[in-house]
Design an enzyme around this catalytic site. Structure first.
Site, PDB file in Angstrom:
ATOM      1  N   ARG A 176      63.693  28.937  80.718  1.00 57.79           N
ATOM      2  CA  ARG A 176      62.431  29.509  80.276  1.00 57.79           C
ATOM      3  C   ARG A 176      61.353  28.432  80.373  1.00 57.79           C
ATOM      4  O   ARG A 176      61.049  27.726  79.421  1.00 57.79           O
ATOM      5  CB  ARG A 176      62.577  30.060  78.861  1.00 57.79           C
ATOM      6  N   HIS A 195      58.007  43.879  81.211  1.00 56.25           N
ATOM      7  CA  HIS A 195      58.364  43.909  79.792  1.00 56.25           C
ATOM      8  C   HIS A 195      57.305  44.668  79.003  1.00 56.25           C
ATOM      9  O   HIS A 195      56.111  44.450  79.198  1.00 56.25           O
ATOM     10  CB  HIS A 195      58.472  42.490  79.228  1.00 56.25           C
ATOM     11  N   LYS A 201      64.315  44.243  86.730  1.00 58.43           N
ATOM     12  CA  LYS A 201      64.509  44.139  85.282  1.00 58.43           C
ATOM     13  C   LYS A 201      63.408  44.883  84.536  1.00 58.43           C
ATOM     14  O   LYS A 201      62.223  44.610  84.729  1.00 58.43           O
ATOM     15  CB  LYS A 201      64.509  42.669  84.845  1.00 58.43           C
ATOM     16  N   GLN A 260      68.578  39.864  70.521  1.00 59.70           N
ATOM     17  CA  GLN A 260      69.626  39.174  71.269  1.00 59.70           C
ATOM     18  C   GLN A 260      70.823  38.875  70.372  1.00 59.70           C
ATOM     19  O   GLN A 260      70.679  38.394  69.252  1.00 59.70           O
ATOM     20  CB  GLN A 260      69.102  37.862  71.858  1.00 59.70           C
TER      21      GLN A 260
END
Length: 251
Positions: free
Chosen positions: A49, A143, A170, A236
């Site tokens: 990231r 996203h 994604k 997560q």
């Protein structure tokens, strides 16, 4: 329909979920330590990231860090991501700089997959072609941290990403009801059945969407993200928990 990508010695497949652990660290030493921890835990994929990196704009330091990551990852797949603040990341970055850094990283040969937010570049298809020519696989991403779009809207978003020529598509959305989670999984399943030349990654975020992170193989989603140390997104699971659950489900 089974679809696969072979990267290093790992397989990304629509028939099973590969776990990806984000590395969320700001300094070179902390990045390398987190990567080493992932390798020791036999994580199949790590996500760098880079929006957390305090050296992101220093090309010499960035390249040297990526080289050192490549030296210790060996068979571990490496995904490079600059997650912008618009899509839940840590950095506000102009398109020109975003493109320049990603293009530079693709030429180093030190990462395997590059995340590209398709809403952050005007000519995503042309840019992805450049990244492919530089030897990188591309994960196109979108996203939505506020809601889960309607079914046809999600299918359209997958279609937009597919039209760019990306290798992996994604879509991460935020559910507000259980129906939202089911609808997101339905969209992923429909797209996986229709698209023959790209893999998908489908995520419903937050606590409500946790089931989507372990049920990916039911709908063709090939990657799920889990935390070894600090989580990089809401909902997560830990790597150990997810690894255990997925192994049970895929027996």
């Amino acid at each position: 329909m089974s679809k696969e990508l072979i990267i290093k010695t790992q397989e990304l497949s629509s028939q099973k979920v590969s776990i990806c652990v984000p590395v969320v660290a700001s300094t070179v030493d902390s990045v390398l330590q987190q990567v080493a921890n992932c390798v020791e835990a036999s994580v199949p994929m790590i996500e760098l990231r880079a929006d957390y990196f305090d050296f992101l704009e220093d090309r010499d330091v960035l390249e040297d860090t990526l080289r050192r990551v490549a030296e210790i990852t060996d068979s571990t797949m490496v995904l490079f991501t600059i997650r912008t603040d618009v899509e839940g990341g840590e950095i506000a970055i102009a398109e020109e700089l975003y493109r320049d850094i990603i293009s530079f990283v693709s030429t180093t040969g030190y990462v395997d997959i590059i995340d590209l937010e398709i809403s952050h570049v005007d000519d995503a298809a042309d840019f992805i072609n450049i990244l492919h020519n530089n030897g990188a696989y591309v994960l196109a991403s979108h996203h939505d941290f506020h809601e889960t779009p309607e079914l046809l809207d999600m299918i359209d978003l997958y279609g937009q990403m597919h039209n760019t020529g990306a290798d992996i598509l994604k879509l991460a959305v935020m559910p507000n009801t259980r129906d939202d989670v089911v609808r997101s999984l339905q969209a992923a399943n429909m797209v996986n059945e229709e698209i023959e030349d790209a893999l998908i990654c489908s995520i419903s975020m937050g606590s409500l969407g946790k089931v989507s992170r372990i049920a990916g193989s039911l709908v063709g989603s090939c990657i799920s993200f889990a935390a070894l140390d600090a989580a990089s997104a809401p909902g997560q699971l830990s790597y150990d928990d997810m690894n255990t659950i997925i192994k049970i489900l895929e027996k």
